[in-house]
Design an enzyme around this catalytic site. Structure first.
Site, PDB file in Angstrom:
ATOM      1  N   SER A  73      -9.546   1.667   3.037  1.00 43.94           N
ATOM      2  CA  SER A  73      -8.758   2.473   2.113  1.00 43.94           C
ATOM      3  C   SER A  73      -7.715   1.692   1.323  1.00 43.94           C
ATOM      4  O   SER A  73      -7.181   2.186   0.333  1.00 43.94           O
ATOM      5  CB  SER A  73      -8.058   3.590   2.897  1.00 43.94           C
ATOM      6  OG  SER A  73      -7.121   3.056   3.821  1.00 43.94           O
ATOM      7  N   LYS A  89       0.856  -1.192   0.000  1.00 40.14           N
ATOM      8  CA  LYS A  89       0.000   0.000   0.000  1.00 40.14           C
ATOM      9  C   LYS A  89       0.891   1.241   0.000  1.00 40.14           C
ATOM     10  O   LYS A  89       1.902   1.289   0.708  1.00 40.14           O
ATOM     11  CB  LYS A  89      -0.894  -0.025   1.237  1.00 40.14           C
ATOM     12  CG  LYS A  89      -1.903   1.129   1.319  1.00 40.14           C
ATOM     13  CD  LYS A  89      -2.763   0.964   2.571  1.00 40.14           C
ATOM     14  CE  LYS A  89      -3.831   2.037   2.681  1.00 40.14           C
ATOM     15  NZ  LYS A  89      -4.704   1.847   3.861  1.00 40.14           N
ATOM     16  N   SER A 117      -9.795  -0.193   7.211  1.00 39.67           N
ATOM     17  CA  SER A 117      -9.142   0.007   5.911  1.00 39.67           C
ATOM     18  C   SER A 117      -8.520  -1.250   5.319  1.00 39.67           C
ATOM     19  O   SER A 117      -8.261  -1.314   4.123  1.00 39.67           O
ATOM     20  CB  SER A 117      -8.052   1.083   6.021  1.00 39.67           C
ATOM     21  OG  SER A 117      -8.625   2.372   6.038  1.00 39.67           O
TER      22      SER A 117
END
Length: 223
Positions: A153, A79, A177
């Protein structure tokens, strides 16, 4: 020559293929390069150059201790709020971007174990959002139906695993997330106990709550 059908990149499949000699890390990297050549889902922010990935696979294969590495030749995604040395960290915001000199502790530990980082994945900007659409790098589409949201997210981290592009990925989870996009893309999303994994080299959303999370195809792989 590369086998005709793509290999499942689950850890079990990779270990079996490497042990049998049917595949090498270079074969797997060629599969990953092909699989990530296009990105209609906007899962990726930065993919490392193909020549760098090939060079890393060859170097790994040449190591005398290669077979003892627990994650030998395992491709993974990161990420883009987690540092990878020499690659920009954007946190989904181009104006914020910086290029770290060293990788986050979690990333370095994986590389030390033989895993190969493929690149950085898309996210809701600064990891604030739960649907994966709040990114100037494009709204991240669901792996099963790009017209639907991927969840966030850690949207790109989930989608890259669900599409079979990498074996596992790193996300972050402050208030869902990691787990939300895992659920939306039929994956295992593990939120480790707070403090179990180092947060060094991770852009904080909320320092007292953030954890580095893991996306995998199976519970065994997550463990």
């Amino acid at each position: 020559p590369m086998p005709a059908s793509p290999l499942s990149l689950s850890l079990h499949s990779l270990r079996a293929a490497y042990a049998a000699g049917s595949h090498t890390p270079l074969d797997v990297i060629e599969q990953v390069i092909t699989a990530t050549a296009t990105d209609p889902q906007h899962a990726w922010i930065h993919r490392r150059p193909a020549q760098d990935l090939r060079a890393e696979a060859r170097a790994l294969m040449a190591r005398p201790d290669a077979t003892t590495l627990p994650l030998y030749g395992v491709p993974f995604a990161i990420k883009d709020n987690i540092d990878l040395a020499g690659v920009p960290t954007t946190a989904g915001c181009p104006a914020f971007a910086f290029t770290p000199e060293r990788s986050a502790t979690v990333v370095q530990r994986l590389v030390n174990a033989g895993a190969i980082p493929i690149g950085k994945t898309n996210l809701d900007q600064f990891a604030t959002g739960l649907n994966g659409t709040r990114s100037p790098f494009g709204a991240c589409g669901n792996a099963f139906d790009p017209a639907r949201v991927a969840g966030g997210s850690s949207s790109g981290s989930a989608v890259s695993v669900a599409l079979g592009q990498v074996s596992f990925s790193l996300g972050t989870d402050t208030a869902g997330s990691g787990r939300v996009p895992a659920a939306f893309n039929q994956l295992v999303g593990l939120k480790p106990t707070l403090g179990l994994l180092s947060g060094r080299g991770v852009v904080p959303a909320c320092r007292t709550l953030d954890t580095v999370s893991i996306f995998t195809l199976t519970a065994d792989d997550a463990a």
